[in-house]
Scaffold this active site. Structure first.
Site, PDB file in Angstrom:
ATOM      1  N   PHE A  11       0.828  -1.208   0.000  1.00  0.00           N
ATOM      2  CA  PHE A  11       0.000   0.000   0.000  1.00  0.00           C
ATOM      3  C   PHE A  11       0.862   1.259   0.000  1.00  0.00           C
ATOM      4  O   PHE A  11       0.591   2.200  -0.762  1.00  0.00           O
ATOM      5  CB  PHE A  11      -0.946  -0.022   1.206  1.00  0.00           C
ATOM      6  CG  PHE A  11      -2.085   0.957   1.096  1.00  0.00           C
ATOM      7  CD1 PHE A  11      -2.811   1.086  -0.077  1.00  0.00           C
ATOM      8  CD2 PHE A  11      -2.442   1.764   2.170  1.00  0.00           C
ATOM      9  CE1 PHE A  11      -3.868   1.987  -0.189  1.00  0.00           C
ATOM     10  CE2 PHE A  11      -3.496   2.666   2.076  1.00  0.00           C
ATOM     11  CZ  PHE A  11      -4.210   2.779   0.902  1.00  0.00           C
ATOM     12  N   LYS A 182     -14.301  -3.651   9.085  1.00  0.00           N
ATOM     13  CA  LYS A 182     -14.692  -4.347   7.845  1.00  0.00           C
ATOM     14  C   LYS A 182     -13.782  -5.544   7.587  1.00  0.00           C
ATOM     15  O   LYS A 182     -14.193  -6.521   6.959  1.00  0.00           O
ATOM     16  CB  LYS A 182     -14.745  -3.388   6.647  1.00  0.00           C
ATOM     17  CG  LYS A 182     -13.419  -2.709   6.287  1.00  0.00           C
ATOM     18  CD  LYS A 182     -12.564  -3.513   5.332  1.00  0.00           C
ATOM     19  CE  LYS A 182     -11.189  -2.903   5.156  1.00  0.00           C
ATOM     20  NZ  LYS A 182     -10.298  -3.702   4.314  1.00  0.00           N
ATOM     21  N   THR A 239     -14.062  -5.466   0.410  1.00  0.00           N
ATOM     22  CA  THR A 239     -13.246  -6.493   1.058  1.00  0.00           C
ATOM     23  C   THR A 239     -13.986  -7.807   1.237  1.00  0.00           C
ATOM     24  O   THR A 239     -13.367  -8.878   1.253  1.00  0.00           O
ATOM     25  CB  THR A 239     -12.731  -5.947   2.423  1.00  0.00           C
ATOM     26  OG1 THR A 239     -12.293  -4.604   2.238  1.00  0.00           O
ATOM     27  CG2 THR A 239     -11.581  -6.749   2.946  1.00  0.00           C
TER      28      THR A 239
END
Ligand SMILES: NC(=O)C1=CN([C@@H]2O[C@H](COP(=O)(O)OP(=O)(O)OC[C@H]3O[C@@H](n4cnc5c(N)ncnc54)[C@H](O)[C@@H]3O)[C@@H](O)[C@H]2O)C=CC1
Ligand SMILES: O=C(CO)COP(=O)(O)O
Length: 317
Positions: A11, A182, A239
């Site tokens: 990332f 999440k 996700t």
């Protein structure tokens, strides 16, 4: 304006490549490996060459000269990074890019920044985005949360790129909880799919998982509505439905009872355990999170976890 990204994982590398369209960017890594020569992060994000405006360093005193620093290490490593470099990071604008809850404290990244570097302006960048999509320049929308709205607006302007559109909020609690929670629900969804329980079961887990996310967020003082944005509903959707997600992949392997590489960054694993503790202390009902924690701690198998969810007392939605 200059930017540094601390942490050269998938990332951080993708964000550095994208932001290098706007300004000079320094990517800091503990271990540069071959990156300076090959101009690529072959280990974490292969196939994406570095633009000329991106430089790499292992020297924090160089990286910390930047105006804005993005912190892109896994959540459980954030505090040590900040503590080790607190003097160099004082008074800086620090934007956490990690998604999770600290296991030892139950805190999110913005609070951890505030504790370790109180003079810094703390923000979090979160929302639905896979590193490879950002590096490819595919359109992506994220949430930038900063309690100080004027500082947040400036960060929003400076960190938006032609392909990366940032929305802004002052609700750092809601934004960081959306990104953290999440991942736990994605592990549950992957498990259901891996065990062959079907797409209807996954939709039920996503929806009831979202209810759990909102319950905890409200209890911890998040603004109503933040969880319905990119950082909550948006990232939950991505996700829980994509095999690109490592949290979902871990769930798939739990459901299929196959091996999983323990070196993969799966933020939802520690977060499930941390959130289970927070929920217990607060007296909050979070049965899907509890089931995921039970699976990860090997106290439950998939069938027992599913039965426990299905045999709970019937209630209003
Ligand atoms: N990969 C993705 O698509 C996305 C990741 N994120 C978040 O970004 C964060 C980082 O994830 P990734 O980059 O994917 O992980 P990764 O597994 O690709 O890389 C983690 C990096 O952190 C470095 N690291 C670990 N401990 C460190 C320390 N103490 N000091 C310095 N560096 C250290 C490792 O060397 C490695 O380069 C996570 O919180 C994740 O949830 C958020 C959105 C998308
Ligand atoms: O946070 C992400 C997508 O927004 C990345 O998901 P994983 O960490 O599960 O790969």
């Amino acid at each position: 304006m200059t930017v540094a990204v601390l942490g050269a994982g998938a990332f951080g590398t993708a964000l550095a490549i994208s932001l290098a369209q706007n300004c000079p960017v320094t990517l800091w890594a503990r271990d540069l490996g071959d990156m300076a020569r090959s101009r690529e992060n072959a280990k974490r994000l292969p196939g994406f060459g570095f633009p000329d405006t991106l430089s790499v360093t292992a020297d924090m005193s160089i990286a910390s000269r930047a105006d804005i620093l993005l912190l892109s290490v896994p959540m459980q490593k954030l505090r040590a990074l900040l503590q080790d470099n607190a003097l160099l990071l004082a008074d800086k604008r620090l934007v956490a890019c990690c998604k999770g809850i600290e296991l030892s404290t139950g805190l999110g990244p913005v609070t951890v920044i505030q504790e370790c570097v109180p003079s810094a302006t703390a923000a979090v960048l979160t929302g639905p985005s896979f590193a490879a999509d950002i590096a490819r320049g595919l359109p992506t929308a994220l949430t930038l949360a900063c309690k100080n709205d004027a500082a947040g607006e400036k960060l929003q302007q400076l960190l938006t790129t032609p392909n990366l559109r940032l929305y802004r909020t002052t609700d750092t609690i809601g934004a960081e909880l959306g990104g953290a929670l999440k991942n736990v629900i994605a592990i549950a969804c992957g498990t259901a799919m891996g065990a062959g329980l079907g797409e209807s079961a996954r939709a039920a887990l996503m929806t009831r998982g979202y209810a759990e996310m909102q319950r905890l967020a409200a209890h911890l003082g998040a603004k109503p509505g933040t969880l319905s944005g990119l950082s909550g509903f948006g990232d939950l959707t991505l996700t829980c439905t994509s095999t690109q997600s490592r949290n979902y992949q871990l769930g798939l392997s739990l459901g299929k009872e196959t091996a999983f590489d323990p070196d993969t960054t799966v933020e939802g694993a520690a977060t499930a355990i941390a959130v289970q503790d927070v929920a217990q202390r607060a007296g909050l009902d979070m049965p899907i999170t509890a089931a995921v924690a039970g699976l990860l701690e090997k106290r439950l198998d998939v069938q027992t976890a599913m039965n426990a969810l299905l045999t709970r007392p019937l209630k209003e939605e």
